[in-house]
Design a protein around this motif. Structure first.
Motif, mmCIF file in Angstrom:
data_model
loop_
_atom_site.group_PDB
_atom_site.id
_atom_site.type_symbol
_atom_site.label_atom_id
_atom_site.label_comp_id
_atom_site.label_asym_id
_atom_site.label_seq_id
_atom_site.Cartn_x
_atom_site.Cartn_y
_atom_site.Cartn_z
ATOM 1 N N TYR A 24 -13.630 -130.215 42.777
ATOM 2 C CA TYR A 24 -13.558 -130.741 41.415
ATOM 3 C C TYR A 24 -14.817 -130.327 40.668
ATOM 4 O O TYR A 24 -15.876 -130.912 40.835
ATOM 5 C CB TYR A 24 -13.429 -132.266 41.428
ATOM 6 C CG TYR A 24 -12.230 -132.756 42.196
ATOM 7 C CD1 TYR A 24 -10.945 -132.546 41.722
ATOM 8 C CD2 TYR A 24 -12.386 -133.417 43.417
ATOM 9 C CE1 TYR A 24 -9.843 -132.987 42.428
ATOM 10 C CE2 TYR A 24 -11.295 -133.871 44.121
ATOM 11 C CZ TYR A 24 -10.018 -133.644 43.631
ATOM 12 O OH TYR A 24 -8.942 -134.087 44.335
ATOM 13 N N GLY B 208 1.429 -136.773 39.435
ATOM 14 C CA GLY B 208 0.941 -138.129 39.187
ATOM 15 C C GLY B 208 1.266 -138.627 37.786
ATOM 16 O O GLY B 208 1.841 -137.909 36.961
ATOM 17 N N GLY C 161 -4.980 -141.383 40.711
ATOM 18 C CA GLY C 161 -5.737 -140.378 41.452
ATOM 19 C C GLY C 161 -6.373 -140.909 42.716
ATOM 20 O O GLY C 161 -5.949 -141.915 43.308
ATOM 21 N N PHE D 226 -8.591 -135.638 38.836
ATOM 22 C CA PHE D 226 -8.597 -136.355 40.106
ATOM 23 C C PHE D 226 -7.237 -136.939 40.475
ATOM 24 O O PHE D 226 -7.130 -137.705 41.438
ATOM 25 C CB PHE D 226 -9.647 -137.475 40.055
ATOM 26 C CG PHE D 226 -11.057 -136.972 39.962
ATOM 27 C CD1 PHE D 226 -11.673 -136.410 41.065
ATOM 28 C CD2 PHE D 226 -11.748 -137.018 38.758
ATOM 29 C CE1 PHE D 226 -12.977 -135.932 40.979
ATOM 30 C CE2 PHE D 226 -13.041 -136.540 38.670
ATOM 31 C CZ PHE D 226 -13.661 -135.986 39.773
ATOM 32 N N SER D 227 -6.195 -136.611 39.720
ATOM 33 C CA SER D 227 -4.839 -137.071 40.063
ATOM 34 C C SER D 227 -4.141 -136.033 40.949
ATOM 35 O O SER D 227 -4.429 -134.833 40.876
ATOM 36 C CB SER D 227 -4.006 -137.292 38.793
ATOM 37 O OG SER D 227 -4.506 -138.389 38.067
ATOM 38 N N GLU D 228 -3.233 -136.525 41.768
ATOM 39 C CA GLU D 228 -2.422 -135.621 42.582
ATOM 40 C C GLU D 228 -1.357 -134.969 41.699
ATOM 41 O O GLU D 228 -1.014 -135.472 40.627
ATOM 42 C CB GLU D 228 -1.757 -136.389 43.728
ATOM 43 C CG GLU D 228 -2.733 -137.064 44.672
ATOM 44 C CD GLU D 228 -3.545 -136.070 45.485
ATOM 45 O OE1 GLU D 228 -3.079 -134.916 45.631
ATOM 46 O OE2 GLU D 228 -4.646 -136.431 45.959
ATOM 47 N N GLY E 89 -6.114 -145.034 42.538
ATOM 48 C CA GLY E 89 -6.298 -144.671 41.137
ATOM 49 C C GLY E 89 -7.443 -145.426 40.469
ATOM 50 O O GLY E 89 -8.091 -146.297 41.065
ATOM 51 N N ASP F 197 -5.008 -143.934 35.851
ATOM 52 C CA ASP F 197 -4.407 -142.802 36.561
ATOM 53 C C ASP F 197 -4.049 -143.229 37.978
ATOM 54 O O ASP F 197 -4.386 -144.331 38.423
ATOM 55 C CB ASP F 197 -5.359 -141.599 36.579
ATOM 56 C CG ASP F 197 -6.671 -141.882 37.314
ATOM 57 O OD1 ASP F 197 -6.613 -142.272 38.492
ATOM 58 O OD2 ASP F 197 -7.763 -141.703 36.702
#
Length: 456
Positions: free
Chosen positions: A411, A364, A385, A359-361, A441, A383
């Motif tokens: 996802y 990141g 995200g 779920f992080s860009e 995040g 994180d």
């Protein structure tokens, strides 16, 4: 056979009251028997000595006339024997039968002796005294005629026993209804629950064992209601999650029947079918694992391990995922030893870090740190995200729950990972918390005891 609890309670109390009353009556009689006999002996002895004194003071004719008019003859009966065995009686026996006087007793009294006996039980005394007159020695025998005190005690005892039995029985009948009523409510509630109706209110406010049982029953009913709700949600979620890959497999399998498909399209369709089959297999494995963890049938294999080293190894194992997207890690891992199940704990870090990567860009940053106190160690994984909405944060540890439904296709996942994480941490007597802001995040805090109890 008596099956009704109400009848059993009533009969038990009735038998107890009857038996208790009878036993109490005979016990009281036995206890006071000696005292009543002693009082009767003293009274009759004093009266007999008065009669002897009368015959000693007055001539026989006057003495007999005086004795025949004495008021004490209502309670005593007198027989005066001469040497030949003939006797003159004074007083009315009414319904009473006089006690027999033996020849030996008569001779003993005529020779100047004294005879004392209790021939008929409580408070009945036969007393023999010698009387000296101008006509020679005579034998006087006095006996009690059920003295008023004894008859009163017997009468009072009988009345008391009867009243006690009647009053006690009535009270027991009322009390039994009060005692059995909550049990009848519990029986009706049990039948309704068995029929699937969990909206049952007992309204039993007693503080006795019945009240405790009722409250335990209500707690059980509430748990069953929640369990039933969870079961329905589980069936719905499984049906929903399984339906999607099954639809894809069915659709692409039908498409493979087309004759004019190119090799490229056929291969692509087969890859999709294989991917969907793997997805179902993974979901099935996750369900089985979570079921084992929740039932605690899978025992923890506790060892002492280096927590910081374990987390580093997990990050290295996930390198293909984060390096392909240029995601960086910031580590602050102090050396910590914990007692835990290596494989189970390894899955915790794998699931949380995989979600952080997923779920992080691109580009990141994921931060991992460890802090330790006297008893616990806390692992912080943060994180940068997409974050989790506030209303979803309380549900992310539920099975099949996906916070970002709009990105469910982007996802990939079954929504089982964090449920498994939560259960593994709980088995280690630990705790997991989450903090998140949409677009900024997510941070997970996993707290574990340094030494996990062996009975976990």
């Amino acid at each position: 056979m008596i099956r009704s609890l109400y009848i059993r309670v009533v009969l038990t109390f009735l038998v107890s009251v009857i038996a208790g009353t009878i036993i109490s009556f005979f016990m009281s009689t036995w206890i006071f028997e000696d005292q009543l006999n002693e009082n009767a002996q003293i009274n009759i002895r004093n009266f007999g000595q008065d009669v002897v004194q009368i015959y000693k003071t007055l001539p026989v004719d006057e003495a007999e006339s005086f004795v025949s008019r004495m008021k004490q003859l209502d309670s005593y009966h007198i027989r005066i024997y001469d040497a030949t065995g003939k006797f003159q009686s004074y007083g009315k026996l009414n319904e009473h039968k006089s006690s027999p006087v033996s020849t030996d007793q008569l001779k003993k009294v005529l020779n100047g002796g004294v005879v004392q006996d209790t021939p008929k039980g409580i408070a009945t005394v036969l007393l023999g005294l010698p009387i000296k007159t101008e006509m020679g020695t005579r034998a006087m025998f006095l006996e009690t005629l059920s003295p008023p005190s004894a008859s009163f005690v017997v009468q009072f005892g009988l009345i008391f026993a009867s009243c006690s039995l009647i009053a006690g029985s009535l009270l027991i009948l009322v009390a039994s209804v009060y005692l059995v009523r909550p049990i009848k409510k519990l029986t009706k509630a049990t039948k309704r629950i068995a029929a699937g109706d969990f909206n049952v209110k007992l309204n039993i406010k007693q503080t006795t064992e019945i009240g405790t049982l009722a409250r335990s029953f209500e707690e059980m009913m509430h748990d069953l209601q929640q369990l039933e709700q969870m079961r329905r949600e589980f069936v719905t979620n499984v049906s929903h999650e399984v339906q999607s890959p099954l639809t894809s497999i069915s659709g692409y399998a039908s498409a493979l029947k087309q004759v004019n498909l190119s090799d490229h399209e056929r291969s692509r369709y087969l890859d999709i079918i294989i991917a969907e089959a793997k997805r179902m297999s993974k979901m099935s494995d996750s369900l089985l694992k979570l079921s084992l963890l929740e039932s605690q049938s899978q025992q923890l294999k506790l060892i002492t391990l280096s927590l910081d080293e374990q987390i580093r190894r997990v990050i290295v194992a996930l390198q293909p995922q984060w390096s392909a997207r240029s995601i960086h890690f910031e580590l602050d891992l102090q050396a910590v030893k914990v007692t835990a199940d290596h494989d189970q704990l390894n899955q915790v870090w794998t699931n949380i870090l995989s979600n952080g990567i997923k779920f992080s860009e691109d580009g990141g940053v994921i931060s991992v740190s460890i802090k330790q106190d006297i008893k616990n160690v806390t692992v912080r994984i943060s994180d940068t995200g997409i974050g989790i909405p506030l209303e979803d944060q309380k549900r992310i540890f539920e099975r099949f729950f996906k916070a970002d439904r709009s990105h469910s296709r982007k996802y990939d996942g079954s929504g089982m990972g964090l449920a498994i994480v939560k259960q593994i941490v709980s088995l280690h007597q630990g705790d997991i918390q989450v903090e998140s802001e949409p677009g900024e995040g997510t941070t997970f805090f996993v707290t574990l005891p340094i030494s996990t109890p062996t009975d976990s």
